[in-house]
Design an enzyme around this catalytic site. Structure first.
Site: not given
Length: 160
Positions: A44-46, A137
């Site tokens: 889920t971290n971009r 992010t």
């Protein structure tokens, strides 16, 4: 279920080499990053999606990508007490030797990702190198769309 607060030591080596020009600092690795032994490992971290968009390149090997573009990655914190992955729970901070890493490189810009990393950097690290704080992010900053993040992170490319 509430995460237990525990003392944790940073399990990851910094990614850098003597050609590194930009140092990207987070606060402390998430539980998933600690388990996977990889920076920004949580799906889920971009962070890696931002890097792919920024450099118009699919990233298959994170370290190779960083070396190719002279990017160093580490975290401000070496050890702390933390509940799960919660930045807001961080206490008893001991910092990494950021100055020591910088001396071995060609760092021209230090970038912190997220408010906690910026606050910790400004509180504990005092280097004569330009520093900018960029948005997190993380999924915790989901209101910021990918396109806006990529636009913000463009500042990294200006130094490379």
């Amino acid at each position: 279920m509430k995460a237990t607060v525990k003392k944790v030591i940073h399990p990851l080596e910094a990614i850098y080499d003597e050609q590194s020009k930009v140092l990207i600092l987070g606060s402390f690795p998430s539980v998933i990053s600690r388990q996977d032994k990889m920076y920004y490992a949580n799906k889920t971290n971009r962070f890696w999606s931002v890097m792919e968009a920024l450099f118009n390149e699919e990233i298959t090997d994170h370290a190779l990508f960083c070396h190719k573009y002279h990017i160093a990655i580490w975290d401000v914190i070496r050890s702390c007490t933390i509940a799960g992955s919660s930045d807001s729970s961080i206490k008893n901070v001991k910092t990494n030797d950021i100055a020591g890493l910088v001396q071995k490189t060609n760092i021209k810009l230090i970038v912190t990702t997220g408010k906690k990393a910026a606050t910790l950097y400004e509180q504990y690290i005092h280097l004569d190198i330009p520093h900018i704080s960029l948005p997190s992010t993380s999924a915790a900053n989901a209101k910021m769309k990918l396109e806006k993040l990529v636009n913000e992170y463009q500042k990294i490319k200006e130094v490379l």
